[in-house]
Scaffold this motif. Structure first.
Motif, PDB file in Angstrom:
ATOM      1  N   ARG B  87       0.834  -1.201   0.000  1.00 19.80           N
ATOM      2  CA  ARG B  87       0.000   0.000   0.000  1.00 19.80           C
ATOM      3  C   ARG B  87       0.871   1.254   0.000  1.00 19.80           C
ATOM      4  N   VAL B 191      -5.461   5.856  -5.097  1.00 23.30           N
ATOM      5  CA  VAL B 191      -6.698   5.159  -4.727  1.00 23.30           C
ATOM      6  C   VAL B 191      -6.479   3.657  -4.770  1.00 23.30           C
ATOM      7  N   ALA B 194      -4.580   2.619  -1.825  1.00 18.78           N
ATOM      8  CA  ALA B 194      -5.363   2.573  -0.594  1.00 18.78           C
ATOM      9  C   ALA B 194      -6.157   1.281  -0.501  1.00 18.78           C
ATOM     10  N   LEU B 195      -6.566   0.750  -1.670  1.00 12.30           N
ATOM     11  CA  LEU B 195      -7.360  -0.472  -1.657  1.00 12.30           C
ATOM     12  C   LEU B 195      -6.520  -1.718  -1.419  1.00 12.30           C
ATOM     13  N   ARG B 197      -5.173  -3.523   0.611  1.00 11.98           N
ATOM     14  CA  ARG B 197      -5.129  -3.738   2.044  1.00 11.98           C
ATOM     15  C   ARG B 197      -4.113  -4.810   2.380  1.00 11.98           C
ATOM     16  N   PRO B 198      -3.191  -4.524   3.290  1.00  9.70           N
ATOM     17  CA  PRO B 198      -2.263  -5.582   3.686  1.00  9.70           C
ATOM     18  C   PRO B 198      -3.019  -6.685   4.413  1.00  9.70           C
TER      19      PRO B 198
END
Lengths: 277, 487
Positions: B87, B191, B194-195, B197-198
Motif C-alpha cells: 500500500r 486510490v 489505498a485499496l 489492504r495488507p
C-alpha cells in the motif's frame, strides 16, 4: 475516358506550354494545372462530338464563369473531332483561375490554373496559453516545387495583415527553411488568437494556407485537474476511514475469540502436518 | 482482524473471494495508469517536436526513458513493498509519478522533460508496478493465471481507451493542459494503493498461507496429485519452524531482503531455477519488443497501405488483450494446470516461429494472420510471467523475484529497438531484425525446455534429507523446473 498530353517547349525568355485534353460524348472534365512562373499557356480541347456530327459548331472560352472576349469561333469537324485552341497570357495572380472551353452548349473542359497548393493543412486549431509561446508551422510537400520565400499574415477582420518581424522583434520570430516555415509568437495574449495565414511565394502568385490559433487561460485545464484530484482525495480518505472503522470493530470481536483460538492453534497445525505425511 | 482472516481463509481459500477480485481490479488500474500511460506518451511526440524544434529521435528518448526507468527501478519497488507494505509503495509511487507529470506540464525545455517525465514519472511507475503484481499473487492460488491475465490486460485495454482521450485532451488543452489532466488521472494510483489492504502483517500472512496450503493441497487437488506430492517435496525440503503467531521473525527477516542480504539455505536451493528463468527472460525481452516497433515500417516497405498498416497494429493490440485473458483462463483449467511451464514455453516458441516466418509474408492478407498469432501469444506470455515466477520462487519471494525479473527486462527493452534499426540500415531489409527477434524468443523457450529436460534426466535417486519433519514450502502451482512433472 479523357486523355491528356503535355508538351513543353521554350521560345525566347517566355516559355510556352500546351495543355491538351480530350473529351468524349456526354462528359465534362476538370484538369488541374500547376504554374510557377509567368507563361504563355496554350490550352487545347478536343471533342469527339455526339450522335449528330454537325459539320460546324460554336466554341468559346470562359474564364471564371465569364465569357472571354472575342473567343467565339466556329469549329469545323476535322477527322471526326472538334478542336478548340487558344493561347492565354498568364502573368499574375489575376490571370490564374478557372478556364473552360465550351463546345456549343454540350461539352465543357475546365482547366484550373493555380500555383502549388499547400496540401497538409491542419484543420484543428492550435491551442496555447496566455503568456506562453507558440510555434505555428506550414509545410509544402516534397512532391511540389519549392517556394521562393514565405510570408506570414494575421487575419484582421476580413483583411490579412502581413507580419513583419522587424516591427516587433520581441514578439515574433519567423524561421524559414526551403519547404517549411515556422512562426513563433512569444508572450501570447487573448488578442493573438485567430486565423494566421502562411503564404508560399512563387513568381506567379502566393498560395495561402491557414492555421487557427486559440489562446486560453490556464484555468481551463485546471478545472478537470482539480475535479479529478478531489475525487482521488475523497476516495482515499473514504477507503482509509472505512478500514479504520472495520478494524476497530474486528479488534473488539477478535480479542474475544483469540483466547479460544489460541488453544486450538498448535494442535491444529500439528494435526495438519500429520495429515500431510 | 488477523484471526478473523485466518479462520475465513481456512474455510475458503483467498482464491476467488470478493476481496481478491478487488485486488485484481486495483492491479488492472495500476497497469492502466502505468503501462498504458507510457504507451500514450508517444502521442505527445509531434507536439514536442513542433514546440521544441526537435526531431523524432530526440523526442522518442522520453518514451524509452520512462519504459527503462520503470523496469530498471522495479527492484526498488519490490524493496519498498517488502520493507513497508504494498500500500505504501503504490501510494508513494502514485504521488511521485503524478508530481512528475505535473512538473512536465510546466517544462520549458526537452532536457527538463527527460528529467521530469523520464526519470521522476518512471520511478513513480516502478514503485507501483511490482508490488501490485506481487499482491495479486498473494491473493490467488488456483486461478492465478486468470487473475494475472485480467490484471495485465490493463495495458492493452488502457491503451485502447486512453489513446483517443489523450488525443482529445491535446486538441482541447494543448500538450501542457493534457499533461496536467494526465497527472491528475495518474494520481488515481493512490486510490488503488489505498485499496491494497495488507493481509494482516504481511510476513505473518506468509506463515498463514503456509498453514492454509496444507489443508488446501490435500483437499482441493486430485488424489493422484496428492500421491505424487512426496516427489515434489524432494527438491524443497527444509526446516520451517512451526508458525506461532507472534514469532515469524527469522523467516520474515530473510524474506525481506532477497537481493541485499546474503542467500540462506532455502534461497540457495531456489537460485539455480531462478537463474535459468532469469536468463530466459533476458532473451525474451531482447526479442519481444522488435516486432511491435518494426511491423509497421516493414508492412509499408512491402507495399501495404498506411491505413492497413495501422490496422495491423490495432489487431496486435486487441489480440494482446484477448491472449492475456483467455490464455490465463486456459492455463488455469485442471487439465492444463500441471503443464503451466510447458504452456509458457509453447507461447514463447510460437512467437519466435512467427517472427522467423515474418520476412516471408509480403502482403497485407498474409500479415494479418501473423499479427493475430503474434498478438495472441504476446498477451499469453505477458500474463504468464508472474505465474511462472511464482511457481519457481514461491509466494514469499514473489515480490523480490518480480523486481529482479522486470529489472532484467529494462536494458534489452532499451537497446534492442536501436539494434534492430541498425540492422535494418545495415542490411537494407527487415529480415535480419525479425530473424534476431525470432532467434531470441526461441532461445528463451529452448533454455527453459532444455534445463527442465536435463534436470528430469538427472534427478537424484535419494531425496535431499533434512532432520526435522518436512513441511511444505509455499509453492503456488504444482510444477517447478527441478522437480518431476506430475503427469
Amino acid at each position: 475516358m479523357a486523355e491528356c498530353c503535355f508538351i513543353h517547349f521554350s521560345r525566347g525568355d517566355v516559355s510556352h506550354r500546351v495543355r491538351a485534353s480530350t473529351l468524349h460524348a456526354g462528359e465534362s472534365h476538370t484538369e488541374n494545372v500547376e504554374l510557377l512562373n509567368p507563361v504563355n499557356l496554350a490550352l487545347q480541347c478536343t471533342w469527339t462530338g455526339n450522335q449528330n456530327k454537325l459539320p460546324n459548331i460554336t466554341g468559346f472560352w470562359r474564364k471564371d464563369g465569364d465569357e472571354v472576349e472575342n473567343s467565339r469561333v466556329t469549329v469545323q469537324l476535322e477527322g471526326d473531332e472538334y478542336e478548340l485552341k487558344r493561347v492565354f497570357s498568364i502573368v499574375s495572380e489575376e490571370s490564374l483561375g478557372s478556364y473552360s472551353c465550351v463546345f456549343g452548349s454540350e461539352a465543357k473542359i475546365e482547366f484550373v490554373l493555380a500555383a502549388p497548393q499547400i496540401g497538409e493543412v491542419r484543420d484543428k486549431p492550435i491551442v496555447s496559453y496566455v503568456g506562453d509561446s507558440v510555434v505555428i508551422a506550414c509545410k509544402m510537400e516534397e512532391t511540389k516545387p519549392k517556394p521562393g520565400s514565405w510570408n506570414w499574415y494575421k487575419a484582421n477582420g476580413t483583411d490579412k495583415e502581413q507580419i513583419f518581424v522587424v516591427a516587433e522583434p520581441l514578439r515574433y520570430e519567423i524561421k524559414n527553411e526551403e519547404r517549411k516555415t515556422k512562426l513563433v509568437v512569444h508572450n501570447l495574449t487573448e488578442a493573438d488568437g485567430g486565423l494566421y495565414y502562411c503564404g508560399a511565394v512563387y513568381a506567379i502568385s502566393t498560395t495561402m494556407g491557414h492555421v487557427e490559433l486559440k489562446v486560453i487561460s490556464f484555468q481551463e485545464p485546471l478545472k478537470p485537474f482539480i475535479a479529478i484530484v478531489i475525487e482521488v482525495i475523497v476516495l482515499v480518505a473514504a477507503i482509509l476511514l472505512y478500514e479504520k472503522s472495520q478494524s476497530k470493530k474486528n479488534y473488539t470481536e477478535g480479542s474475544n475469540r483469540e483466547t479460544q483460538g489460541e488453544n486450538n492453534g498448535p494442535e491444529g497445525s500439528s494435526s495438519t502436518r500429520q495429515r500431510k505425511i | 482482524m488477523v484471526d478473523g482472516k485466518r479462520r475465513s481463509s481456512v474455510e475458503s481459500p483467498l482464491d476467488g473471494g470478493g476481496w481478491s477480485w478487488v485486488i485484481v481490479g486495483c492491479c488492472f488500474m495500476v497497469t492502466v495508469c502505468t503501462r498504458a500511460v507510457t504507451r500514450c506518451i508517444s502521442i505527445f511526440f509531434v507536439e514536442f517536436q513542433t514546440h521544441f524544434g526537435a526531431d523524432y529521435a530526440t523526442t522518442s528518448w522520453i518514451h524509452s526513458l520512462v519504459d527503462c526507468t520503470t523496469m530498471l527501478c522495479a527492484p526498488i519497488g519490490s524493496l519498498v513493498g517488502n520493507r513497508w507494505s504494498c500500500r505504501v509503495a503504490v501510494m508513494l509511487g502514485g504521488l511521485l509519478s503524478s508530481f512528475g507529470l505535473l512538473l512536465s506540464s510546466f517544462s520549458t525545455s526537452l532536457e527538463l522533460l527527460y528529467l521530469t517525465m523520464g526519470v521522476l514519472t518512471g520511478l513513480g511507475f516502478s514503485l507501483c508496478y511490482t508490488p501490485s503484481i506481487a499482491m495479486v499473487g498473494c491473493y490467488f492460488r488456483r486461478r492465478r493465471a486468470l487473475a494475472y491475465g485480467v490484471a495485465m490486460s490493463g495495458s492493452g485495454i488502457g491503451t485502447l481507451v486512453l489513446a483517443p482521450v489523450v488525443q482529445l485532451l491535446i486538441e482541447s488543452y494543448s500538450w501542457r493542459g493534457a499533461l496536467l489532466v494526465l497527472s491528475a488521472f495518474v494520481a488515481n494510483l493512490c486510490v488503488c494503493g489505498a485499496l491494497l489492504r495488507p493481509i494482516g502483517r504481511r510476513d505473518s500472512e506468509e506463515e498463514e498461507s503456509v498453514e492454509e496450503e496444507k489443508p488446501g493441497l490435500v483437499s482441493t487437488r486430485d488424489a493422484e496429485l496428492a500421491v505424487k506430492l512426496p516427489k515434489d517435496w524432494d527438491g524443497r525440503l527444509e526446516p520451517v519452524p512451526v508458525p506461532v503467531p507472534g514469532s515469524p521473525a527469522p523467516q520474515a527477516q530473510r524474506g525481506r531482503c532477497f537481493s541485499s542480504c546474503f542467500l540462506s539455505g532455502q534461497e540457495r536451493k531456489l537460485l539455480p531455477d531462478f537463474l535459468v528463468l532469469a536468463v530466459s527472460f533476458l532473451f525474451l525481452a531482447s526479442g519481444c519488443s522488435l516486432p511491435f516497433v518494426y511491423l509497421v515500417p516493414y508492412a509499408l516497405s512491402v507495399g501495404v497501405r498506411p491505413q492497413q498498416a495501422a490496422f495491423l497494429m490495432s489487431i496486435l493490440g486487441v489480440l494482446d488483450i484477448v491472449g492475456n485473458i483467455t490464455f490465463g483462463w486456459l492455463t488455469d483449467r485442471r487439465c492444463l494446470k500441471p503443464y503451466l511451464l510447458t504452456s509458457y514455453v509453447v507461447a514463447v516458441a510460437m512467437e519466435g516461429l512467427c517472427c522467423l516466418l515474418a520476412p516471408l509474408l509480403r502482403s497485407f492478407s498474409l500479415l494479418v494472420p501473423f499479427a493475430v498469432v503474434y498478438g495472441y501469444f504476446d498477451g499469453a506470455y505477458v500474463a504468464l510471467i508472474p505465474v511462472v515466477t511464482a511457481d519457481v520462487v514461491g509466494a514469499r519471494y514473489l515480490s523480490s523475484a518480480l523486481g529482479v525479473v522486470y529489472f532484467l527486462h529494462a536494458i534489452p527493452y532499451l537497446i534492442s529497438p536501436p539494434i534492430g534499426g541498425w540492422l535494418v540500415d545495415l542490411t537494407g531489409s527487415y529480415t535480419a531484425t525479425f530473424f534476431l527477434s525470432g532467434v531470441s524468443l526461441l532461445s528463451s523457450a529452448v533454455v527453459i525446455a532444455a534445463i527442465t529436460g536435463i534436470r528430469r534426466c538427472r534427478r537424484p535417486p535419494a531425496p535431499r534429507a533434512s532432520s526435522s519433519p518436512p513441511t511444505v514450502r509455499p509453492i503456488g502451482g504444482s510444477q517447478s523446473l527441478s522437480s518431476d512433472r506430475s503427469d
